[in-house]
Design a protein around this motif. Sequence first.
Motif: not given
Length: 268
Positions: A26, A28-29, A67
């Motif tokens: 999360y 990284e996103q 995501l």
Amino acid sequence: MDDVELILPGEFGAATRLSSKALRLYAEQGLLLPAATDPATGYRRYHRDQIPRGRLIARLRVLGLPLARVATLLELSPQARQAELRAWLAAQEAQLRRRRELIEALEGDAAPVTAAPRLRSRPPRKLLCQERRVHIGELDTFVTDAQHRIRARLRAAGVPCDGPTLVHFHGFVTHDSEGPVEVAVPFTGSVEPVDDLRVRLSPAGTDVYLPVAEADAGFPDILRAYETLEAWLDANRLTSPASPVEIRPGTDGALLDVTYPVSTNGES
């Protein structure tokens, strides 16, 4: 920033029920960035105020949301987020209902087709056609509109247009996937195609067919007629060289006939 309010990933994960792997993903996103990172050690810290966001992400992921959808929902107000989730849930319930109906229609013991398939000769035909990719929900409207448009074009050309409507299924049409459907009306004489209407020749041959009453013609009930014809083809070691066709109206007062071209004695 008050360092007292900063906590380690392990403590933050315990509070939000997010694993270390999930926290890294999360981050990284861009969904849940650490509040601070020690430049010397690389240790990450989260702020206690981020716990509600972490818990919300965890709950949204439990729903199986991708995501990208989670990222969108996080930016909405609670009221707007709830409205989006209820709309998503309604779509999921509708999809589940359609799948249940399909499973029930495919049960061998569920309202079996009692009529036996029959063979008949198919004359050579000249067809005026319109083709489009549609879902099941769009099928009836497309068939109705297309046949009206085709017949109007034939009338304008002074060509008789009182023949049946042929609906060719060149692919599988469901609620969730589009399939190519071709609506055609046979005619004699000459007519110039316009826009997406086209003329093609259908060769002579043999069809196996099954009349379908109006009560059995809706999706997914009509699949039983297709299955009956396919089982008959298999049992007789025959193949169908082209797409199945629904002919409207059908024989013997039926709403339609489901037909498959059959290869027999060298026919194609």
